[in-house]
Design an enzyme around this catalytic site. Structure first.
Site, PDB file in Angstrom:
ATOM      1  CB  CYS A 110     -49.257   6.954 -26.679  1.00 19.84           C
ATOM      2  SG  CYS A 110     -48.895   6.909 -27.882  1.00 19.84           S
ATOM      3  CB  CYS A 134     -53.133   5.834 -40.032  1.00 14.69           C
ATOM      4  SG  CYS A 134     -52.581   4.512 -40.447  1.00 14.69           S
ATOM      5  CE  LYS A 136     -59.172   4.669 -39.071  1.00 18.15           C
ATOM      6  NZ  LYS A 136     -59.599   5.771 -39.030  1.00 18.15           N
ATOM      7  CG  HIS A 142     -53.798   8.610 -29.744  1.00 17.87           C
ATOM      8  ND1 HIS A 142     -53.941   8.657 -29.110  1.00 17.87           N
ATOM      9  CD2 HIS A 142     -52.330   8.185 -30.343  1.00 17.87           C
ATOM     10  CE1 HIS A 142     -52.203   8.002 -28.594  1.00 17.87           C
ATOM     11  NE2 HIS A 142     -51.708   7.745 -29.843  1.00 17.87           N
TER      12      HIS A 142
END
Length: 393
Positions: A86, A210, A332, A336
């Site tokens: 990431c 998540c 969030k 992502h």
């Protein structure tokens, strides 16, 4: 060494875009970055390119960097691909800074791209999992949500005043900000009741704790002090850069309630910039799960250990607080797309420091930080940016 500057930055929308390819996404982000350069930009000036990408779904695992840079017309420009989970494009920006500061390049394209929404949830879960420790975490069935749930459980157990409600407070704040961001994947507000009452994913983390899996791309244009005046008379300087690695597996670490790589990367970035966390006007931190944002507050020195809940309770990290965190909506709400996240944070920092963030603009923003984490903390990279004209006053 020479100073490095961001002269332009842009991104695509983040979200589920099955009609797009990794090439078309990168092209849009690159064009948006070029359009953001105040005095114009010609791709012929580019000396090097660095692209962050995990390769979700196995597409173009070999040479994805040249595949996208050639597509946007950067013919013959040397390009390398960075894979640090990431944190891939955060490290791509760091590599661009190194090339400029060393004198090997004057203008570098640094970005990232990921396509994640065109696969089944099982396949996506697999590709997310490859960024964790394979033998003892992934092959035994542990997901990333499961790993961060362990971190959240350890944190709530250690600090009596911390509750799952604080995780929900972070989610509510970021959704409020994301609702002001036209690029956000989940660009809607949510109530505290919704954030508290959502279905459990991995106890104590629920759905609102998540981040989503997103498609998207982002690009930052980095230039040296020798040429920055050709592109703008109000530059954004990359004042500090720090990076660190740690054990990939959570079970291999001594402490589940801190991300040591983040702390070390932050310290290095502050030292290079000659500033402390109390001199920041905003921060974009890696909130892949709500607990990650709380840990980032503490790892980066925004508060002491165990004090992150108080920052949320007092509104310190709200958009109108003393230190707004994730004005973009964060991972969030903004989304992502793994390989694009770090450079996407840089694009937000550039917008904030040049007064182009619209409804989510942080008033008087002159210095900001981005914080990008790979996996559950196996890698981290931190950048400190400042608007030279403003900090010189």
């Amino acid at each position: 060494m020479r100073d490095a500057y961001v002269i332009g930055a842009g991104q695509t929308d983040f979200g589920a875009m099955p009609e797009e390819s990794y090439r078309s996404l990168f092209e849009t982000a690159y064009e948006n970055a070029v359009d953001s350069v105040p005095d114009g930009f010609d791709g012929e000036a580019v000396d090097e390119a660095v692209v962050g990408n995990l390769g979700v779904g196995g597409r173009q695992l070999g040479l994805p960097g040249p595949a996208v840079t050639e597509h946007v017309g950067l013919h013959g420009v040397p390009c390398s691909r960075v894979e640090n989970a990431c944190a891939a494009s955060g490290y791509a920006v760091r590599q661009a800074v190194q090339a400029v500061r060393s004198g090997m390049a004057d203008v570098v394209v640094a970005g990232g791209v990921e396509v994640m929404s065109d696969m089944s949830s099982d396949v996506t879960k697999y590709w997310l999992g490859v960024s964790g420790e394979t033998e003892w975490e992934r092959l035994t069935g542990t997901t990333f949500a499961g790993v961060y749930a362990q971190m959240a459980s350890a944190y709530l157990d250690r600090y009596d005043d911390a509750t799952a409600d604080h995780l929900s407070m972070a989610a509510v704040k970021n959704h409020a900000n994301g609702a002001k961001n036209p690029h956000a994947h989940l660009g809607f507000e949510c109530s505290m009741d919704q954030a508290v009452g959502a279905p459990i994913v991995a106890d104590p983390l629920n759905l609102y704790h998540c981040c989503p899996t997103s498609d998207g791309a982002s690009v930052a244009l980095v230039a040296s002090e020798d040429v920055v005046g050709e592109y703008t008379d109000d530059p954004v300087r990359i004042a500090g850069v720090g990076a660190a690695s740690d054990r990939v597996g959570l079970f291999q670490r001594d402490d589940y309630t801190a991300v040591e790589a983040s702390a070390r990367a932050g310290e290095a970035a502050y030292e290079m910039a000659g500033v402390g966390p109390d001199e920041l006007d905003f921060a974009e931190v890696h909130d892949c799960f709500a607990i990650a944002e709380l840990l980032a507050y503490e790892d980066l020195g925004f508060c002491g250990r165990g004090e992150a809940p108080y920052l949320l309770e007092e509104g310190e990290t709200d958009l109108d607080g003393d230190l707004p965190v994730n004005a973009s909506g964060g991972l969030k709400s903004k989304g992502h797309p793994i390989g694009a996240t770090g450079a996407g944070q840089v694009a937000e920092a550039f917008k904030q420091l040049t007064g182009q963030a619209g409804e989510r603009q942080v008033e008087g923003a002159a210095r900001g930080l981005t914080h990008n984490v790979g996996g559950s903390g196996g890698a981290a990279v931190v950048h400190v940016f400042e608007r030279e004209r403003e900090v010189a006053r």
